[in-house]
Write an enzyme that holds these catalytic residues in place. Structure first.
Site, PDB file in Angstrom:
ATOM      1  N   ASP A   9      -8.999  -3.446 -16.545  1.00 27.67           N
ATOM      2  CA  ASP A   9      -8.824  -2.692 -18.302  1.00 27.67           C
ATOM      3  C   ASP A   9      -8.754  -4.199 -19.815  1.00 27.67           C
ATOM      4  O   ASP A   9      -8.944  -5.399 -19.765  1.00 27.67           O
ATOM      5  CB  ASP A   9      -8.027  -1.730 -18.101  1.00 27.67           C
ATOM      6  CG  ASP A   9      -6.386  -2.370 -18.220  1.00 27.67           C
ATOM      7  OD1 ASP A   9      -6.531  -3.393 -17.771  1.00 27.67           O
ATOM      8  OD2 ASP A   9      -5.249  -1.069 -17.967  1.00 27.67           O
ATOM      9  N   CYS A  66      -5.088  -5.717 -14.114  1.00 31.39           N
ATOM     10  CA  CYS A  66      -5.059  -4.857 -15.256  1.00 31.39           C
ATOM     11  C   CYS A  66      -4.351  -5.331 -15.641  1.00 31.39           C
ATOM     12  O   CYS A  66      -3.230  -6.317 -15.204  1.00 31.39           O
ATOM     13  CB  CYS A  66      -4.398  -2.940 -14.848  1.00 31.39           C
ATOM     14  SG  CYS A  66      -3.318  -2.747 -12.981  1.00 31.39           S
ATOM     15  N   THR A  68      -0.100  -4.930 -14.766  1.00 29.35           N
ATOM     16  CA  THR A  68       0.560  -5.032 -14.020  1.00 29.35           C
ATOM     17  C   THR A  68      -0.384  -5.575 -12.152  1.00 29.35           C
ATOM     18  O   THR A  68       0.637  -6.206 -11.615  1.00 29.35           O
ATOM     19  CB  THR A  68       1.662  -3.956 -13.348  1.00 29.35           C
ATOM     20  OG1 THR A  68       1.162  -3.107 -13.112  1.00 29.35           O
ATOM     21  CG2 THR A  68       2.539  -3.870 -15.094  1.00 29.35           C
ATOM     22  N   HIS A  99      -4.080  -9.389   8.396  1.00 26.41           N
ATOM     23  CA  HIS A  99      -3.620  -8.492   9.110  1.00 26.41           C
ATOM     24  C   HIS A  99      -4.079  -6.600   8.898  1.00 26.41           C
ATOM     25  O   HIS A  99      -3.817  -5.531   9.560  1.00 26.41           O
ATOM     26  CB  HIS A  99      -2.458  -8.707   9.077  1.00 26.41           C
ATOM     27  CG  HIS A  99      -1.982  -9.990   9.609  1.00 26.41           C
ATOM     28  ND1 HIS A  99      -0.444 -10.237   9.553  1.00 26.41           N
ATOM     29  CD2 HIS A  99      -2.573 -10.920  10.112  1.00 26.41           C
ATOM     30  CE1 HIS A  99      -0.242 -11.295  10.800  1.00 26.41           C
ATOM     31  NE2 HIS A  99      -1.652 -11.451  10.670  1.00 26.41           N
ATOM     32  N   HIS A 134      -3.872  -5.753  15.132  1.00 29.44           N
ATOM     33  CA  HIS A 134      -3.694  -5.622  13.581  1.00 29.44           C
ATOM     34  C   HIS A 134      -5.338  -4.760  13.929  1.00 29.44           C
ATOM     35  O   HIS A 134      -5.094  -3.635  12.402  1.00 29.44           O
ATOM     36  CB  HIS A 134      -4.701  -6.818  12.925  1.00 29.44           C
ATOM     37  CG  HIS A 134      -3.509  -8.084  12.965  1.00 29.44           C
ATOM     38  ND1 HIS A 134      -1.699  -7.695  12.354  1.00 29.44           N
ATOM     39  CD2 HIS A 134      -3.266  -9.077  13.627  1.00 29.44           C
ATOM     40  CE1 HIS A 134      -1.410  -8.930  12.991  1.00 29.44           C
ATOM     41  NE2 HIS A 134      -2.626  -9.722  13.124  1.00 29.44           N
TER      42      HIS A 134
HETATM   43  C1  RB5 Z   1      -2.032  -0.980 -19.641  1.00 30.83           C
HETATM   44  O1  RB5 Z   1      -1.126  -1.102 -20.827  1.00 30.83           O
HETATM   45  C2  RB5 Z   1      -1.178  -0.995 -18.469  1.00 30.83           C
HETATM   46  O2  RB5 Z   1      -0.644   0.282 -18.583  1.00 30.83           O
HETATM   47  C3  RB5 Z   1      -2.360  -1.047 -17.657  1.00 30.83           C
HETATM   48  O3  RB5 Z   1      -3.089  -2.280 -17.674  1.00 30.83           O
HETATM   49  C4  RB5 Z   1      -1.586  -0.790 -16.087  1.00 30.83           C
HETATM   50  O4  RB5 Z   1      -1.058  -2.323 -15.913  1.00 30.83           O
HETATM   51  C5  RB5 Z   1      -1.255  -0.224 -15.316  1.00 30.83           C
HETATM   52  O5  RB5 Z   1      -0.874  -0.336 -14.212  1.00 30.83           O
END
Ligand code: RB5
Length: 151
Positions: A9, A66, A68, A99, A134
């Site tokens: 994203d 993204c 996180t 695994h 596994h």
């Molecule tokens: C975007 O601001 C953020 O929410 C997205 O990149 C991500 O971290 C969502 O899990």
């Protein structure tokens, strides 16, 4: 040549472009399903595009980035046959292939730096599933997904 698919994203555009170029330089065939601009967008769109290509066999493995890595992994794991792992250490990135037979790697551009991101990807794409005990466990994951799981 291993076929890979990558998506991100807006939070991870630069990192996705760097990871894509790194993998191409290593000789992989990489399909980039976007996003292609820094405009705000919705990560489920790109998680879905990547997972469709892994499900169809067009790509062997997928990479999703993204902010996180968590949103991408939540969406990816809603897809049948997709085993997505959100990793921020190289040990987990390697072991989830060996695994768990993970077929999608997720991570966060706001969590890891570019050096670690490239190491995560290398550990993931270079590792092979070990099978054996596994495989029994991965089959159980599939059974849970299909609603046929019994202890
Ligand atoms: C975007 O601001 C953020 O929410 C997205 O990149 C991500 O971290 C969502 O899990």
């Amino acid at each position: 040549m291993k076929k890979l698919v990558i998506g991100c994203d807006h939070a991870a555009l630069d990192m996705k472009n760097s990871v894509r170029e790194h993998l191409i330089a290593r000789g992989f065939d990489v399909t980039d399903v976007g996003t292609y601009t820094s405009d705000s967008c919705n990560y489920p769109v790109f998680a879905h595009r990547v997972c469709e290509k892994v499900q169809s066999g067009e790509a062997e493995m997928g990479i999703l980035i993204c902010g996180t890595g968590i949103g991408m992994s939540l969406v990816a794991n809603k897809h049948k046959g997709i085993r997505a792992a959100c990793c921020s250490d190289t040990f987990s990135a390697r072991l989830t292939r060996q695994h768990n037979d993970a077929n999608v790697l997720c991570f966060g551009a706001r969590v890891v730096g570019i050096g670690l991101a490239l190491d995560l990807v290398d550990n993931f794409v270079d590792a092979e599933f070990e099978g054996g005990k596994h495989a029994v466990r991965v089959d159980m994951i599939t059974a849970v997904e299909n609603g046929t799981f019994h202890e």
